[in-house]
Design a protein around this motif. Structure first.
Motif, PDB file in Angstrom:
ATOM      1  N   PHE A  39       0.800  -1.107   0.128  1.00 44.91           N
ATOM      2  CA  PHE A  39       0.007  -0.074  -0.010  1.00 44.91           C
ATOM      3  C   PHE A  39       0.833   1.143   0.114  1.00 44.91           C
ATOM      4  N   LEU A  40       1.945   1.270   1.002  1.00 45.80           N
ATOM      5  CA  LEU A  40       2.921   2.305   0.964  1.00 45.80           C
ATOM      6  C   LEU A  40       3.570   2.644  -0.197  1.00 45.80           C
ATOM      7  N   GLU A  41       3.765   1.737  -0.868  1.00 46.91           N
ATOM      8  CA  GLU A  41       4.520   1.844  -2.336  1.00 46.91           C
ATOM      9  C   GLU A  41       3.631   2.431  -3.482  1.00 46.91           C
ATOM     10  N   ALA A  42       2.324   1.675  -3.359  1.00 43.41           N
ATOM     11  CA  ALA A  42       1.597   2.016  -4.361  1.00 43.41           C
ATOM     12  C   ALA A  42       0.885   3.657  -4.091  1.00 43.41           C
ATOM     13  N   LEU A  43       1.008   4.041  -3.105  1.00 39.24           N
ATOM     14  CA  LEU A  43       0.466   5.632  -2.990  1.00 39.24           C
ATOM     15  C   LEU A  43       1.533   6.475  -2.771  1.00 39.24           C
ATOM     16  N   TRP A  44       2.869   6.247  -2.674  1.00 39.85           N
ATOM     17  CA  TRP A  44       3.999   6.842  -3.072  1.00 39.85           C
ATOM     18  C   TRP A  44       3.858   7.956  -3.925  1.00 39.85           C
ATOM     19  N   PRO A  45       3.512   7.960  -5.342  1.00 34.47           N
ATOM     20  CA  PRO A  45       3.603   8.838  -6.103  1.00 34.47           C
ATOM     21  C   PRO A  45       2.425  10.035  -5.779  1.00 34.47           C
ATOM     22  N   THR A  46       1.124   9.410  -5.161  1.00 35.91           N
ATOM     23  CA  THR A  46       0.405  10.437  -4.985  1.00 35.91           C
ATOM     24  C   THR A  46       0.827  11.152  -3.634  1.00 35.91           C
ATOM     25  N   VAL A  47       1.422  10.817  -2.741  1.00 33.65           N
ATOM     26  CA  VAL A  47       1.878  11.529  -1.602  1.00 33.65           C
ATOM     27  C   VAL A  47       3.040  12.413  -2.144  1.00 33.65           C
ATOM     28  N   ARG A  48       3.923  11.987  -2.917  1.00 38.44           N
ATOM     29  CA  ARG A  48       5.063  12.785  -3.343  1.00 38.44           C
ATOM     30  C   ARG A  48       4.546  13.950  -4.271  1.00 38.44           C
ATOM     31  N   ASP A  49       3.410  13.805  -5.030  1.00 36.22           N
ATOM     32  CA  ASP A  49       3.021  14.845  -5.941  1.00 36.22           C
ATOM     33  C   ASP A  49       2.174  15.880  -5.009  1.00 36.22           C
ATOM     34  N   ALA A  50       1.556  15.209  -4.048  1.00 31.17           N
ATOM     35  CA  ALA A  50       0.814  16.101  -3.344  1.00 31.17           C
ATOM     36  C   ALA A  50       1.697  17.146  -2.181  1.00 31.17           C
ATOM     37  N   LEU A  51       2.844  16.490  -1.829  1.00 27.16           N
ATOM     38  CA  LEU A  51       3.625  17.587  -1.099  1.00 27.16           C
ATOM     39  C   LEU A  51       4.365  18.301  -2.173  1.00 27.16           C
ATOM     40  N   GLU A  52       4.846  17.985  -3.254  1.00 27.74           N
ATOM     41  CA  GLU A  52       5.451  18.851  -4.227  1.00 27.74           C
ATOM     42  C   GLU A  52       4.540  20.247  -4.476  1.00 27.74           C
ATOM     43  N   PHE A  53       3.230  19.883  -4.634  1.00 27.92           N
ATOM     44  CA  PHE A  53       2.413  20.723  -4.986  1.00 27.92           C
ATOM     45  C   PHE A  53       2.230  21.781  -3.781  1.00 27.92           C
ATOM     46  N   ALA A  54       2.441  21.416  -2.768  1.00 24.83           N
ATOM     47  CA  ALA A  54       2.368  22.467  -1.664  1.00 24.83           C
ATOM     48  C   ALA A  54       3.630  23.143  -1.386  1.00 24.83           C
ATOM     49  N   CYS A  55       4.887  22.592  -1.621  1.00 24.84           N
ATOM     50  CA  CYS A  55       6.181  22.985  -1.316  1.00 24.84           C
ATOM     51  C   CYS A  55       6.396  23.961  -2.546  1.00 24.84           C
ATOM     52  N   VAL A  56       5.649  23.875  -3.655  1.00 32.44           N
ATOM     53  CA  VAL A  56       6.031  24.786  -4.804  1.00 32.44           C
ATOM     54  C   VAL A  56       5.248  26.280  -4.362  1.00 32.44           C
ATOM     55  N   ARG A  57       4.466  26.061  -3.616  1.00 33.28           N
ATOM     56  CA  ARG A  57       4.038  27.299  -3.067  1.00 33.28           C
ATOM     57  C   ARG A  57       4.481  27.736  -1.906  1.00 33.28           C
ATOM     58  N   GLN A  58       5.331  27.477  -1.380  1.00 34.74           N
ATOM     59  CA  GLN A  58       6.165  28.017  -0.278  1.00 34.74           C
ATOM     60  C   GLN A  58       6.779  29.314  -0.619  1.00 34.74           C
ATOM     61  N   ALA A  59       6.608  30.352   0.453  1.00 38.20           N
ATOM     62  CA  ALA A  59       7.290  31.767   0.172  1.00 38.20           C
ATOM     63  C   ALA A  59       8.696  31.378   0.794  1.00 38.20           C
ATOM     64  N   ALA A  60       9.301  32.668   0.365  1.00 41.09           N
ATOM     65  CA  ALA A  60      10.762  32.769   0.852  1.00 41.09           C
ATOM     66  C   ALA A  60      10.602  32.836   2.348  1.00 41.09           C
TER      67      ALA A  60
END
Length: 351
Positions: A123-144
């Motif tokens: 399960f963890l391996e299968a959901l890894w791409p979803t977790v990765r992309d969700a957190l990258e979506f947030a991190c791209v919006r992090q201010a300086a």
């Protein structure tokens, strides 16, 4: 060391009806609306799924996470709401479509929680791409300056302001995502998310000027009070002091936690999250006392109402949200050690 005491099961707490209700409301495609035929949002969907995981309803929980993976956009985000409103229509009819960073990223908390409940590495391996992309979506919006912006509109425009509670939730999501990355051997993501988390935590603790800059302050809301403790931004004595400073404003003796400081309304979900926050700082006796109050706010079936308006003496609003039951299960888990994820909110994921 765990902050729980054994001896009470899900049935002992009287929570089987709440879990049954979550599973009954879940749609055939896996989405968990707030109530039958109602709207849904990704954050509350995960909260409900976590309740299913604690209760051992693994198939239903897995369907909930599969729905998130299927619904996720190419940029890693999810619409703020689904269900009653068409995807992208916002929280209510007429709201501007948006993707909120904290709602999209909360999948990381749910996935790590489910893994700790089940040990299901596939399960963890299968959901890894979803977790990765969700957190990258947030991190791209992090201010300086460290905060993570609240939302992205349907046109891609970023709402350049931040919420204290939303960013605290993101702080927890980044910790759980880093734990998943470490478990699966993705060192680059782990380091990147821990760095983003450190900057975010510093902003929450030290830069109040970076929050609520373009809208009315949300400090009236109890979540702004205890979410930095619930999500681990504050620990130890600073966390205890923050909670103590808010009790007179938010806690209604014998009833629960107010949702909003200046409104005569206690809500079960916020009360359960306060219980988790108290457990995190070792205030177990107070946590249990508050938790015991909440079972007066159930219907004849044993399902929790949203809350209670104590001036009018009525349940208000007259809904029974699935995520309220999820929060109640998580609080019981923290107090009684019902699952392998009992310490998710009461013990640090990373020091």
């Amino acid at each position: 060391m765990s902050n729980v005491s054994s001896g009470r099961s899900l049935s002992d707490w009287g929570l089987e009806p709440a879990v049954n209700y979550i599973e009954r409301v879940q749609r055939s495609d896996g989405l968990i609306p707030w109530y039958p035929d109602g709207p849904a949002d990704p954050w509350d969907h995960v909260e409900s799924a976590m309740g299913l995981s604690v209760a051992g309803r693994e198939t239903a929980a897995r369907r909930a996470y599969d729905w998130l993976a299927d619904a996720q956009h190419d940029d890693g985000g999810l619409w703020a709401t689904y269900g009653e409103a068409e995807p992208g229509d916002g929280a209510h009819a007429g709201d501007e479509p948006r993707k909120e960073t904290h709602r999209s990223a909360y999948v990381a908390v749910g996935v790590w929680h489910h893994y700790r409940c089940t040990g299901d590495r596939a399960f963890l391996e299968a959901l890894w791409p979803t977790v990765r992309d969700a957190l990258e979506f947030a991190c791209v919006r992090q201010a300086a300056t460290g905060e993570i912006y609240w939302a992205v509109g349907a046109d891609g425009e970023v709402y350049e302001d931040a919420l204290v509670a939303g960013c605290a939730s993101l702080y927890k999501s980044l910790a759980c995502g880093a734990a998943i990355a470490a478990e699966l051997g993705h060192g680059d993501e782990r380091e990147r998310w821990l760095e983003a988390r450190a900057d975010l935590g510093a902003a929450i603790r030290e830069r109040p000027d970076r929050f609520d800059r373009t809208w009315e302050s949300k400090s009236r809301y109890a979540m702004d009070w205890f979410y930095p403790v619930l999500c681990g931004v504050l620990t130890g004595e600073p966390a205890r002091q923050r909670l103590e400073a808010g009790f007179d404003r938010y806690l209604e003796d014998g009833l629960g936690c107010r949702c909003v400081a200046d409104e005569p309304w206690v809500t079960v979900a916020e009360s359960c999250e306060l219980v988790l926050s108290l457990a995190a700082v070792g205030e177990l006796e107070r946590a249990r006392e508050i938790y015991e109050w909440l079972f007066q706010w159930t219907d004849d079936e044993g399902v929790f109402w949203t809350g209670y308006q104590f001036e009018d003496e009525e349940f208000w609003p007259g809904d029974r949200p699935t995520w309220t039951g999820g929060a109640a299960v998580l609080a019981a888990d923290a107090l009684s050690g019902l699952s392998g994820a009992a310490g998710l909110f009461t013990e640090p994921v990373f020091e």
